[in-house]
Design an enzyme around this catalytic site. Structure first.
Site, PDB file in Angstrom:
ATOM      1  N   GLY A  50       0.693   1.689  -0.121  1.00  0.00           N
ATOM      2  CA  GLY A  50       0.600   1.322   1.295  1.00  0.00           C
ATOM      3  C   GLY A  50      -0.604   1.943   1.970  1.00  0.00           C
ATOM      4  O   GLY A  50      -1.309   1.288   2.751  1.00  0.00           O
ATOM      5  N   CYS A  51      -0.865   3.200   1.654  1.00  0.00           N
ATOM      6  CA  CYS A  51      -1.998   3.892   2.270  1.00  0.00           C
ATOM      7  C   CYS A  51      -3.320   3.307   1.791  1.00  0.00           C
ATOM      8  O   CYS A  51      -4.266   3.167   2.562  1.00  0.00           O
ATOM      9  CB  CYS A  51      -1.929   5.388   1.968  1.00  0.00           C
ATOM     10  SG  CYS A  51      -0.430   6.140   2.654  1.00  0.00           S
ATOM     11  N   THR A  52      -3.379   2.932   0.522  1.00  0.00           N
ATOM     12  CA  THR A  52      -4.582   2.308  -0.027  1.00  0.00           C
ATOM     13  C   THR A  52      -4.823   0.954   0.631  1.00  0.00           C
ATOM     14  O   THR A  52      -5.951   0.641   1.037  1.00  0.00           O
ATOM     15  CB  THR A  52      -4.468   2.172  -1.557  1.00  0.00           C
ATOM     16  OG1 THR A  52      -4.312   3.485  -2.119  1.00  0.00           O
ATOM     17  CG2 THR A  52      -5.691   1.509  -2.153  1.00  0.00           C
TER      18      THR A  52
END
Length: 151
Positions: free
Chosen positions: A45-47
């Site tokens: 998700g952060c990527t």
């Protein structure tokens, strides 16, 4: 989660980025700033979120925005994350959580039935005078740039 709202003065933060450079709010005086908090570098998700912002970096610049990413990861982890994906903006390595707590994005979370403390994925849009214009708590990781620029 955060107690900061649109119209509030942004916390006057100071932290080191992935290269060991000191970054502070006053560096961005006179510019619009996107500060996005994410739980952990190099996770799916952060990527997706960080890459979406990076893919639209020129659009942000064209509208007068600078971008800063913040998590509690080490400078080494942030540097690896930035290098791997070629991010054009700094990533703060807020290991002591000073910036994270100043913005009020640290707190209890639930994931797969487990409760723990962590970073709530939140983005703050700050105007040229250091005032928060918008707080986005329901971040769409794959379409976050559109959430900000097309609002």
């Amino acid at each position: 989660m955060t107690t900061l709202n649109a119209g509030d003065k942004a916390p006057d933060f100071k932290a080191l980025d992935e290269q060991g450079n000191t970054i502070q709010l006053s560096d961005y005086a006179g510019k619009k700033l996107v500060v996005f908090f994410y739980p952990k570098a190099s996770t799916p998700g952060c990527t997706a979120e960080a890459c979406d912002l990076n893919d639209n970096f020129e659009r942000f610049q064209a509208q007068g925005y600078e971008i800063i990413g913040v998590s509690a990861d080490s400078a080494k982890r942030q540097s690896n994350f930035k290098t791997k994906y070629g991010f054009k903006y700094p990533l703060l390595a807020d290991e002591d959580k000073a910036v994270i707590e100043a913005f009020g994005v640290w707190g209890p979370k639930k994931f797969m039935g487990r409760e723990y403390d962590g970073i709530h994925r939140t983005t703050f849009i700050i105007d040229e005078n250091g005032v928060i214009e918008e707080v986005i708590t329901k971040v769409k990781t794959k379409a976050h740039a559109a959430q900000i620029l097309d609002a």
